[in-house]
Write an enzyme that holds these catalytic residues in place. Structure first.
Site, mmCIF file in Angstrom:
data_model
loop_
_atom_site.group_PDB
_atom_site.id
_atom_site.type_symbol
_atom_site.label_atom_id
_atom_site.label_comp_id
_atom_site.label_asym_id
_atom_site.label_seq_id
_atom_site.Cartn_x
_atom_site.Cartn_y
_atom_site.Cartn_z
ATOM 1 C CG ASP A 23 -4.161 -3.081 -1.489
ATOM 2 O OD1 ASP A 23 -5.081 -3.224 -2.316
ATOM 3 O OD2 ASP A 23 -4.275 -3.334 -0.277
ATOM 4 C CE LYS A 73 -7.922 -14.637 3.127
ATOM 5 N NZ LYS A 73 -8.974 -14.957 4.078
ATOM 6 C CD GLU A 81 -7.714 -4.940 -7.529
ATOM 7 O OE1 GLU A 81 -6.603 -5.530 -7.428
ATOM 8 O OE2 GLU A 81 -8.488 -4.793 -6.575
ATOM 9 C CB THR A 121 -6.884 -8.005 8.985
ATOM 10 O OG1 THR A 121 -7.234 -6.827 8.251
ATOM 11 C CG2 THR A 121 -7.164 -7.791 10.449
ATOM 12 C CB SER A 180 -0.878 0.002 1.252
ATOM 13 O OG SER A 180 -0.054 0.109 2.401
HETATM 14 ZN ZN LIG Z 1 -8.837 -3.340 -0.207
#
Ligand SMILES: [Zn+2]
Length: 324
Positions: free
Chosen positions: A94, A250, A147, A252, A52
């Site tokens: 992400d 995935k 995406e 968390t 991220s």
């Molecule tokens: Zn997300």
């Protein structure tokens, strides 16, 4: 091995055709990278790593230089993945929001990644389409997948906070895919970013199928993406995959693994670093054999590796690498 964008496309096409799911695991640290790549490799699976914007800033240290952080994470992943010729590893950005456009351009032009998510889902649909298409045009020139997303996924993920849950409308999904030519489409179907329980989610897996059917009927079949999947049951994930999902995010779950294993270690080994209450502090000697970070970080690492293996068995990607 580290995949090219063209190979990653093949991975998703195979997954869609055979209806299995590719895990996309968020990472920041080297310890997570080792755990997850070794996990994918041990079950003969391809898999994605995700970074991220927040992870890249963290990785850069005090400078918060997002480009330096991305360079660092990408280099670690490429170097580590090179040891495993039978497991294809991709790196994905992400949730890059439109304010990170320059960052996307940097990662694409420097081939740091195999795919990128442009998340303009907070914009109006026409504006989301315009921005997403701009990213697609650039990324496809470099053979990198894109995406896109419409609708919001509720909860908090890194720098992305959304209080509302907006389910994706299938007709809008069709318009979005047709006009942007994204490779992967993230549908908002009731999953939750962060901590949640499978039982409490109003999951609309029927909506996944509705979107998939509509895209196929119109000749624009795509891989669908499920965000916020850490809280879903195995059965819910299998159902989502059967309905057209090829990428399951995935984050968390791995964070919990790491925290729980290390907490358990220190609960047991507390007196390796703390003087016991009944001992004279002058006589106390800490135990270096127990507090060397390699001794306790590895606990979290091993647990994450087991977790990702389990994910690949549930999603069906185990023994399905395109490199086998
Ligand atoms: Zn997300």
């Amino acid at each position: 091995m580290f995949l090219s964008g063209a190979q990653l496309k093949e991975v998703f096409q195979k997954a869609k055709k055979q209806r299995f799911g590719i895990m996309a695991s968020n990472v920041v640290f080297d310890t997570q990278i080792r755990a997850i790549i070794q996990g994918y490799n041990s079950v003969g699976s391809d898999g994605l790593m995700q970074m991220s914007s927040g992870a890249c800033k963290y990785a850069a240290g005090e400078s918060q230089d997002i480009k330096a952080g991305a360079q660092l994470i990408s280099t670690m992943i490429k170097t580590f993945a090179a040891q495993f010729p039978k497991s294809g590893i991709g790196l994905h950005i992400d949730h890059a929001t439109p304010n990170y456009f320059d960052f996307i351009v940097y990662c694409v032009e420097n081939k740091l990644v195999t795919s990128v998510m442009i998340d303009a889902s907070k914009e109006s649909l026409p504006e989301n389409i315009r921005i997403t298409k701009e990213v697609v045009d650039l990324a496809h020139k470099h053979n990198i997948l894109v995406e896109g997303e419409i609708g919001h996924i509720k909860g908090t993920e890194d720098e992305i906070v959304s209080e509302t849950e907006l389910y994706t409308h299938p007709e809008e999904a069709l318009e979005f895919v047709k006009k942007t030519n994204v490779d992967l489409f993230a549908a908002s179907v009731g999953t939750n970013h962060g901590v949640s329980k499978g039982e409490n989610i109003i999951l609309r897996l029927d909506l996944v199928k509705e979107i998939d059917d509509l895209l196929i009927k119109n000749g624009v079949e795509r891989g669908l993406v499920l965000h916020g999947a850490s809280g879903l049951t195995d059965e819910q994930q299998r159902e989502a995959i059967k309905n057209g999902v090829v990428k399951i995010n995935k984050d968390t779950h791995y964070q919990m693994d790491m925290a729980q294993e290390i907490q358990a270690y220190w609960e047991k080994e507390k007196y390796a670093i703390v003087c016991p209450p009944d001992m004279d502090p002058k006589a106390y000697v800490p135990n270096k054999g127990k507090f060397d970070p390699r001794k306790w970080l590895i606990k979290g690492e091993n647990k994450m590796q087991e977790t990702v293996k389990g994910f690949c068995l549930v999603s069906g990607s185990a023994n399905n690498s395109i490199l086998l």
